[in-house]
Every structure is written in structure tokens, then in C-alpha cells.
Motif scaffolding. Structure first.
Motif, PDB file in Angstrom:
ATOM      1  N   THR A  36       0.816  -1.203   0.000  1.00 35.82           N
ATOM      2  CA  THR A  36       0.000   0.000   0.000  1.00 35.82           C
ATOM      3  C   THR A  36       0.853   1.258   0.000  1.00 35.82           C
ATOM      4  O   THR A  36       0.413   2.293  -0.452  1.00 35.82           O
ATOM      5  CB  THR A  36      -0.939   0.034   1.215  1.00 35.82           C
ATOM      6  N   LEU A  37       2.070   1.156   0.485  1.00 34.98           N
ATOM      7  CA  LEU A  37       3.004   2.272   0.452  1.00 34.98           C
ATOM      8  C   LEU A  37       4.098   1.957  -0.560  1.00 34.98           C
ATOM      9  O   LEU A  37       4.614   0.842  -0.590  1.00 34.98           O
ATOM     10  CB  LEU A  37       3.657   2.496   1.815  1.00 34.98           C
ATOM     11  N   GLN A  38       4.451   2.939  -1.369  1.00 31.54           N
ATOM     12  CA  GLN A  38       5.492   2.741  -2.365  1.00 31.54           C
ATOM     13  C   GLN A  38       6.423   3.945  -2.336  1.00 31.54           C
ATOM     14  O   GLN A  38       5.977   5.085  -2.458  1.00 31.54           O
ATOM     15  CB  GLN A  38       4.869   2.601  -3.749  1.00 31.54           C
ATOM     16  N   VAL A  39       7.717   3.685  -2.165  1.00 30.88           N
ATOM     17  CA  VAL A  39       8.713   4.755  -2.225  1.00 30.88           C
ATOM     18  C   VAL A  39       9.006   4.998  -3.698  1.00 30.88           C
ATOM     19  O   VAL A  39       9.565   4.137  -4.382  1.00 30.88           O
ATOM     20  CB  VAL A  39       9.997   4.390  -1.458  1.00 30.88           C
ATOM     21  N   VAL A  40       8.593   6.170  -4.194  1.00 32.48           N
ATOM     22  CA  VAL A  40       8.768   6.500  -5.607  1.00 32.48           C
ATOM     23  C   VAL A  40      10.211   6.904  -5.879  1.00 32.48           C
ATOM     24  O   VAL A  40      10.827   6.452  -6.845  1.00 32.48           O
ATOM     25  CB  VAL A  40       7.801   7.631  -6.028  1.00 32.48           C
ATOM     26  N   GLY A  57      -1.935   5.051  -2.338  1.00 28.05           N
ATOM     27  CA  GLY A  57      -3.191   5.182  -3.077  1.00 28.05           C
ATOM     28  C   GLY A  57      -3.051   6.231  -4.156  1.00 28.05           C
ATOM     29  O   GLY A  57      -2.156   6.153  -4.998  1.00 28.05           O
ATOM     30  N   ASP A  58      -3.920   7.230  -4.131  1.00 26.83           N
ATOM     31  CA  ASP A  58      -3.864   8.288  -5.146  1.00 26.83           C
ATOM     32  C   ASP A  58      -3.212   9.561  -4.604  1.00 26.83           C
ATOM     33  O   ASP A  58      -3.373  10.626  -5.172  1.00 26.83           O
ATOM     34  CB  ASP A  58      -5.268   8.589  -5.671  1.00 26.83           C
ATOM     35  N   ARG A  59      -2.467   9.460  -3.534  1.00 26.83           N
ATOM     36  CA  ARG A  59      -1.787  10.617  -2.943  1.00 26.83           C
ATOM     37  C   ARG A  59      -0.286  10.365  -2.908  1.00 26.83           C
ATOM     38  O   ARG A  59       0.158   9.230  -2.764  1.00 26.83           O
ATOM     39  CB  ARG A  59      -2.276  10.879  -1.510  1.00 26.83           C
ATOM     40  N   GLU A  60       0.487  11.444  -3.018  1.00 30.55           N
ATOM     41  CA  GLU A  60       1.928  11.375  -2.874  1.00 30.55           C
ATOM     42  C   GLU A  60       2.356  12.328  -1.764  1.00 30.55           C
ATOM     43  O   GLU A  60       1.799  13.408  -1.617  1.00 30.55           O
ATOM     44  CB  GLU A  60       2.643  11.744  -4.176  1.00 30.55           C
ATOM     45  N   TYR A  61       3.344  11.899  -0.985  1.00 34.21           N
ATOM     46  CA  TYR A  61       3.831  12.671   0.147  1.00 34.21           C
ATOM     47  C   TYR A  61       5.334  12.869   0.009  1.00 34.21           C
ATOM     48  O   TYR A  61       6.072  11.912  -0.238  1.00 34.21           O
ATOM     49  CB  TYR A  61       3.533  11.935   1.457  1.00 34.21           C
ATOM     50  N   GLU A  75       2.275  17.495   0.214  1.00 32.35           N
ATOM     51  CA  GLU A  75       1.330  16.445  -0.149  1.00 32.35           C
ATOM     52  C   GLU A  75       0.660  16.843  -1.455  1.00 32.35           C
ATOM     53  O   GLU A  75       0.291  18.001  -1.635  1.00 32.35           O
ATOM     54  CB  GLU A  75       0.288  16.292   0.965  1.00 32.35           C
ATOM     55  N   CYS A  76       0.520  15.904  -2.388  1.00 34.48           N
ATOM     56  CA  CYS A  76      -0.137  16.212  -3.660  1.00 34.48           C
ATOM     57  C   CYS A  76      -0.646  14.935  -4.306  1.00 34.48           C
ATOM     58  O   CYS A  76      -0.420  13.831  -3.813  1.00 34.48           O
ATOM     59  CB  CYS A  76       0.819  16.940  -4.601  1.00 34.48           C
ATOM     60  N   THR A  77      -1.355  15.090  -5.424  1.00 35.36           N
ATOM     61  CA  THR A  77      -1.749  13.940  -6.233  1.00 35.36           C
ATOM     62  C   THR A  77      -0.690  13.739  -7.307  1.00 35.36           C
ATOM     63  O   THR A  77      -0.014  14.701  -7.701  1.00 35.36           O
ATOM     64  CB  THR A  77      -3.115  14.180  -6.897  1.00 35.36           C
ATOM     65  N   PRO A  78      -0.498  12.534  -7.812  1.00 36.65           N
ATOM     66  CA  PRO A  78       0.517  12.325  -8.852  1.00 36.65           C
ATOM     67  C   PRO A  78       0.285  13.160 -10.105  1.00 36.65           C
ATOM     68  O   PRO A  78       1.230  13.561 -10.748  1.00 36.65           O
ATOM     69  CB  PRO A  78       0.394  10.821  -9.169  1.00 36.65           C
TER      70      PRO A  78
END
Length: 83
Positions: A36-40, A57-61, A75-78
Motif C-alpha cells: 500500500t506504500l510505495q517509495v517512488v 493510493g492516489d496521494r503522494e507525500y 502532499e499532492c496527487t501524482p
């Protein structure tokens, strides 16, 4: 000696069975089987400090990470993030 080997084999078999049960029930992972968590991306700032972009999910931190704390920087959306 034989008792010790048998006890070790029993403990290993029990651990294997419990891991299989956890995987099947979904306790060890989410329903889709994906994390559920992915380090981009991560960027080191020197020493043990870094900035990490994490997707959930559909949020990036954007997180600031040090040995003593993790701080939310943004915090934002991709889709809102520029390439």
C-alpha cells in the motif's frame, strides 16, 4: 541432540504454516497483494538525512527523513506533480 533437532524442525514448520495462513488471510499484505506504500524516489542530503517521495493510493507525500524523525514536507496527487 536428536531432541534439539526435532524441536528446531517443529518450530520451523510451525513458522512456515503461520506465514502461509497470514498470506492467505491477507493480514500480511493487502487484498491486491501489492504494497500500500510505495517509495517512488529518494534523494540523500548527506549523512543519514534524505528526502523521500512516497505514494499511498492516489496521494503522494514528500517526506524529510532524519535518524530522529520523519516530517511531512508536502502532499499532492501524482497528476499535480510535474515530470
Amino acid at each position: 541432540m536428536l531432541g534439539t533437532v526435532l524441536a528446531l524442525a517443529f518450530v520451523l514448520a510451525l513458522a512456515w504454516i503461520l506465514l502461509r495462513i497470514l498470506q492467505r488471510t491477507g493480514i500480511a499484505q493487502n487484498r491486491s497483494g501489492k504494497a500500500t506504500l510505495q517509495v517512488v524516489q529518494q534523494i540523500s542530503l548527506g549523512g543519514r538525512e534524505r528526502v523521500a517521495l512516497v505514494r499511498h493510493g492516489d496521494r503522494e507525500y514528500l517526506l524529510g527523513v532524519t535518524p530522529h524523525q520523519v516530517q511531512l514536507l508536502s502532499e499532492c496527487t501524482p497528476q499535480a506533480r510535474e515530470p
